[in-house]
Motif scaffolding. Structure first.
Motif, PDB file in Angstrom:
ATOM      1  N   ALA A   1       0.855  -1.188   0.000  1.00 26.64           N
ATOM      2  CA  ALA A   1       0.000   0.000   0.000  1.00 26.64           C
ATOM      3  C   ALA A   1       0.889   1.236   0.000  1.00 26.64           C
ATOM      4  CB  ALA A   1      -0.914   0.001   1.230  1.00 26.64           C
ATOM      5  N   LYS A   2       0.286   2.386  -0.171  1.00 24.04           N
ATOM      6  CA  LYS A   2       1.027   3.641  -0.117  1.00 24.04           C
ATOM      7  C   LYS A   2       1.705   3.791   1.247  1.00 24.04           C
ATOM      8  CE  LYS A   2       0.488   8.583  -1.075  1.00 24.04           C
ATOM      9  NZ  LYS A   2      -0.468   9.662  -1.467  1.00 24.04           N
ATOM     10  N   LEU A   3       2.943   4.228   1.239  1.00 19.21           N
ATOM     11  CA  LEU A   3       3.796   4.435   2.417  1.00 19.21           C
ATOM     12  C   LEU A   3       4.295   3.143   3.044  1.00 19.21           C
ATOM     13  CD1 LEU A   3       2.093   7.461   4.239  1.00 19.21           C
ATOM     14  CD2 LEU A   3       4.099   7.486   2.761  1.00 19.21           C
ATOM     15  N   ASP A   4       3.960   2.002   2.453  1.00 22.57           N
ATOM     16  CA  ASP A   4       4.459   0.735   2.983  1.00 22.57           C
ATOM     17  C   ASP A   4       5.976   0.657   2.833  1.00 22.57           C
ATOM     18  OD1 ASP A   4       4.339  -1.768   4.164  1.00 22.57           O
ATOM     19  OD2 ASP A   4       4.010  -2.803   2.261  1.00 22.57           O
ATOM     20  N   GLY A   5       6.486   1.085   1.667  1.00 17.78           N
ATOM     21  CA  GLY A   5       7.926   1.083   1.458  1.00 17.78           C
ATOM     22  C   GLY A   5       8.631   2.026   2.428  1.00 17.78           C
ATOM     23  N   TYR A   6       8.047   3.189   2.637  1.00 17.86           N
ATOM     24  CA  TYR A   6       8.608   4.158   3.588  1.00 17.86           C
ATOM     25  C   TYR A   6       8.687   3.540   4.983  1.00 17.86           C
ATOM     26  CZ  TYR A   6       8.636   8.167   6.772  1.00 17.86           C
ATOM     27  OH  TYR A   6       8.927   9.043   7.799  1.00 17.86           O
TER      28      TYR A   6
ATOM     29  N   GLY B   1       6.931   8.016  -7.254  1.00 17.00           N
ATOM     30  CA  GLY B   1       6.399   7.991  -5.898  1.00 17.00           C
ATOM     31  C   GLY B   1       7.088   6.965  -5.022  1.00 17.00           C
ATOM     32  N   THR B   2       7.414   5.809  -5.598  1.00 19.33           N
ATOM     33  CA  THR B   2       8.122   4.763  -4.859  1.00 19.33           C
ATOM     34  C   THR B   2       9.521   5.228  -4.481  1.00 19.33           C
ATOM     35  OG1 THR B   2       6.894   3.050  -6.052  1.00 19.33           O
ATOM     36  CG2 THR B   2       8.906   2.370  -4.949  1.00 19.33           C
ATOM     37  N   LEU B   3      10.206   5.856  -5.430  1.00 21.44           N
ATOM     38  CA  LEU B   3      11.540   6.397  -5.142  1.00 21.44           C
ATOM     39  C   LEU B   3      11.457   7.470  -4.065  1.00 21.44           C
ATOM     40  CD1 LEU B   3      14.555   6.724  -5.765  1.00 21.44           C
ATOM     41  CD2 LEU B   3      13.915   8.346  -7.563  1.00 21.44           C
ATOM     42  N   SER B   4      10.445   8.323  -4.143  1.00 24.64           N
ATOM     43  CA  SER B   4      10.286   9.395  -3.166  1.00 24.64           C
ATOM     44  C   SER B   4      10.110   8.831  -1.760  1.00 24.64           C
ATOM     45  CB  SER B   4       9.091  10.272  -3.543  1.00 24.64           C
ATOM     46  OG  SER B   4       8.942  11.355  -2.652  1.00 24.64           O
ATOM     47  N   GLU B   5       9.328   7.764  -1.621  1.00 30.59           N
ATOM     48  CA  GLU B   5       9.149   7.128  -0.313  1.00 30.59           C
ATOM     49  C   GLU B   5      10.480   6.642   0.240  1.00 30.59           C
ATOM     50  OE1 GLU B   5       6.182   4.192   0.342  1.00 30.59           O
ATOM     51  OE2 GLU B   5       4.633   5.244  -0.807  1.00 30.59           O
ATOM     52  N   ALA B   6      11.290   6.032  -0.618  1.00 35.05           N
ATOM     53  CA  ALA B   6      12.583   5.510  -0.176  1.00 35.05           C
ATOM     54  C   ALA B   6      13.493   6.633   0.300  1.00 35.05           C
ATOM     55  CB  ALA B   6      13.250   4.733  -1.312  1.00 35.05           C
ATOM     56  N   VAL B   7      13.548   7.708  -0.460  1.00 38.88           N
ATOM     57  CA  VAL B   7      14.413   8.826  -0.088  1.00 38.88           C
ATOM     58  C   VAL B   7      13.948   9.476   1.209  1.00 38.88           C
ATOM     59  CG1 VAL B   7      15.141  11.144  -0.765  1.00 38.88           C
ATOM     60  CG2 VAL B   7      15.217   9.275  -2.431  1.00 38.88           C
ATOM     61  N   LYS B   8      12.642   9.659   1.356  1.00 32.83           N
ATOM     62  CA  LYS B   8      12.119  10.245   2.594  1.00 32.83           C
ATOM     63  C   LYS B   8      12.509   9.409   3.805  1.00 32.83           C
ATOM     64  CE  LYS B   8       8.114  12.485   0.453  1.00 32.83           C
ATOM     65  NZ  LYS B   8       6.634  12.446   0.277  1.00 32.83           N
ATOM     66  N   ALA B   9      12.434   8.097   3.661  1.00 36.05           N
ATOM     67  CA  ALA B   9      12.823   7.220   4.768  1.00 36.05           C
ATOM     68  C   ALA B   9      14.314   7.314   5.036  1.00 36.05           C
ATOM     69  CB  ALA B   9      12.428   5.785   4.450  1.00 36.05           C
ATOM     70  N   MET B  10      15.119   7.311   3.970  1.00 37.76           N
ATOM     71  CA  MET B  10      16.566   7.302   4.138  1.00 37.76           C
ATOM     72  C   MET B  10      17.100   8.625   4.672  1.00 37.76           C
ATOM     73  SD  MET B  10      17.536   5.023   0.761  1.00 37.76           S
ATOM     74  CE  MET B  10      19.277   4.836   1.153  1.00 37.76           C
ATOM     75  N   MET B  11      16.335   9.694   4.524  1.00 39.98           N
ATOM     76  CA  MET B  11      16.734  10.974   5.098  1.00 39.98           C
ATOM     77  C   MET B  11      16.651  10.961   6.624  1.00 39.98           C
ATOM     78  SD  MET B  11      17.884  13.100   2.851  1.00 39.98           S
ATOM     79  CE  MET B  11      17.759  14.700   3.657  1.00 39.98           C
ATOM     80  N   THR B  12      16.009   9.954   7.186  1.00 41.80           N
ATOM     81  CA  THR B  12      15.941   9.821   8.640  1.00 41.80           C
ATOM     82  C   THR B  12      17.081   8.959   9.188  1.00 41.80           C
ATOM     83  OG1 THR B  12      14.540   7.819   8.666  1.00 41.80           O
ATOM     84  CG2 THR B  12      13.420   9.947   8.476  1.00 41.80           C
TER      85      THR B  12
ATOM     86  N   THR C   1       2.427  20.045  -5.134  1.00 48.25           N
ATOM     87  CA  THR C   1       2.759  18.673  -5.489  1.00 48.25           C
ATOM     88  C   THR C   1       4.229  18.415  -5.191  1.00 48.25           C
ATOM     89  OG1 THR C   1       1.134  18.654  -7.279  1.00 48.25           O
ATOM     90  CG2 THR C   1       2.838  16.982  -7.359  1.00 48.25           C
ATOM     91  N   LEU C   2       4.535  17.259  -4.601  1.00 49.19           N
ATOM     92  CA  LEU C   2       5.911  16.857  -4.327  1.00 49.19           C
ATOM     93  C   LEU C   2       6.177  15.545  -5.052  1.00 49.19           C
ATOM     94  CD1 LEU C   2       6.069  17.500  -0.456  1.00 49.19           C
ATOM     95  CD2 LEU C   2       6.577  19.102  -2.318  1.00 49.19           C
ATOM     96  N   ASP C   3       7.063  15.558  -6.027  1.00 48.15           N
ATOM     97  CA  ASP C   3       7.404  14.358  -6.791  1.00 48.15           C
ATOM     98  C   ASP C   3       6.174  13.666  -7.365  1.00 48.15           C
ATOM     99  OD1 ASP C   3      10.059  14.793  -6.125  1.00 48.15           O
ATOM    100  OD2 ASP C   3      10.004  13.455  -4.401  1.00 48.15           O
ATOM    101  N   GLY C   4       5.211  14.450  -7.837  1.00 47.53           N
ATOM    102  CA  GLY C   4       4.023  13.867  -8.448  1.00 47.53           C
ATOM    103  C   GLY C   4       2.967  13.406  -7.474  1.00 47.53           C
ATOM    104  N   GLU C   5       3.179  13.629  -6.180  1.00 47.48           N
ATOM    105  CA  GLU C   5       2.204  13.258  -5.158  1.00 47.48           C
ATOM    106  C   GLU C   5       1.714  14.528  -4.458  1.00 47.48           C
ATOM    107  OE1 GLU C   5       1.157  10.148  -4.699  1.00 47.48           O
ATOM    108  OE2 GLU C   5       2.562   9.286  -6.137  1.00 47.48           O
ATOM    109  N   SER C   6       0.531  14.456  -3.880  1.00 47.26           N
ATOM    110  CA  SER C   6      -0.029  15.624  -3.207  1.00 47.26           C
ATOM    111  C   SER C   6       0.857  16.066  -2.044  1.00 47.26           C
ATOM    112  CB  SER C   6      -1.429  15.309  -2.685  1.00 47.26           C
ATOM    113  OG  SER C   6      -1.945  16.386  -1.928  1.00 47.26           O
TER     114      SER C   6
END
Length: 331
Positions: free
Chosen positions: A42-47, A67-78, A268-273
């Motif tokens: 689901a959305k944010l599952d990868g994050y 969007g999938t790449l964006s989730e990964a980067v957001k997580a890795m920034m932590t 919009t951020l990386d094609g997502e709201s």
């Protein structure tokens, strides 16, 4: 053996990952990695998966759309440390992959991750949220997340184009106060893009000039609200031809910019709201994420700078190695 976590969206694009998964895992295994696969549900599952256990791995690879790449980067920034990130594009447009010259063919992308070199890439911070390559408001910026996945899978990039055309007659401007580097810009704009990419929505020419992915600066493009249909047509033509004159466009480079408006404006951020805001602060996090990419002119330039600064050494096979602790190279 080094450990690799492969997080992928099984529904991205036309689901082509299903036909390539075994071969991709085989490439990573032959490259010396013990591979753990995780299909997102689901959305944010990868994050959430990466936030939970991503730091336990030596390499992270993600596959899906932007969007999938964006989730990964957001997580890795932590994360407390930089872990190399590989990307196998599988979406309908894949703006970031186009910018970084990552192959469309999945197996080629996997091989380049194994044989690649490190490249530290700038990441954006938007009111505390992270984005990979673009933050935007106005015309067409919501096309990506408001186009159904079924349409994306069936028609690919054409689905975005069709959705965008339907919106031409509904374009309205947003009154904005824009501040950067001591300069104040006020006016009405139908589109604003703060980006670190040469491709937005598959269109490469709008912001392709002078883009550098690791210089700590964003490219900003603001499109002034046209007064009539003829002026709108001229503005679109100039954008397609990358002739951004001062009459219709405002362009600049910056590491930090703020936007203020009386009304709430959808972003919009990386094609997502990215939500609706009356105040937005965007900052560049210089070289915050470490991609693994095939060697090219972009990676060579960064490697040369880092080697001259003593941040890297070259291995016998010509690959740069990041030195986190200078004691590692002392006798």
């Amino acid at each position: 053996m080094k450990k690799l976590l492969f997080v992928f969206n099984p529904h991205a694009g036309k689901g082509q990952i299903k036909d390539n998964l075994c071969d991709i895992v085989d490439i990573f295994t032959k490259g010396g990695y013990e591979v753990v696969t995780y299909p997102t549900q689901a959305k944010l599952d990868g994050y959430n998966k990466l936030c939970k256990c991503g730091q336990d791995y030596d390499m992270i690879v993600t596959s899906g759309g932007d969007g999938t790449l964006s989730e990964a980067v957001k997580a890795m920034m932590t994360f407390d440390k930089k872990i190399p990130l590989g990307y196998i594009p599988a979406g309908s447009t894949n703006d970031c992959a186009q910018s970084l010259s990552i192959p469309k063919k999945m197996l080629d992308a996997a091989r380049e991750i194994v044989d690649g070199v490190y490249f530290d890439y700038d990441v954006g911070k938007f009111n505390g949220q992270y984005f990979v390559y673009v933050a935007g408001f106005g015309a067409f910026t919501d096309v990506s997340y408001e186009t159904s996945q079924t349409m994306k899978n069936k028609f690919g990039h054409a689905a975005y184009v069709a959705e965008g055309i339907k919106r031409l007659s509904k374009i309205t401007g947003q009154q904005m106060r824009v501040e950067h580097d001591g300069e104040v810009i006020e006016g009405s704009f139908i589109l604003g893009l703060i980006s670190n990419t040469i491709s937005v929505g598959g269109m490469k020419k709008l912001i392709a000039s002078g883009v550098c992915f690791d210089d700590g600066l964003f490219e900003a493009v603001l499109v002034k609200t046209p007064k009539n249909a003829i002026e709108l047509s001229n503005t679109i033509n100039e954008a397609v031809l990358n002739k951004l004159n001062d009459k219709h466009f405002v362009t600049f480079k910056t590491s930090r910019v703020t936007f203020t408006s009386e009304n709430e404006v959808p972003w919009t951020l990386d094609g997502e709201s990215g939500g609706k805001h009356t105040y937005v602060e965007i900052e560049n996090c210089k070289q915050a994420i470490r991609f693994k990419l095939k060697p090219n002119d972009i990676t060579a330039e960064q490697t040369a700078v880092q080697c001259s600064a003593g941040d890297m050494i070259m291995t016998e096979d010509g690959h740069p190695v990041v030195i986190e602790d200078q004691s590692e190279i002392e006798d």
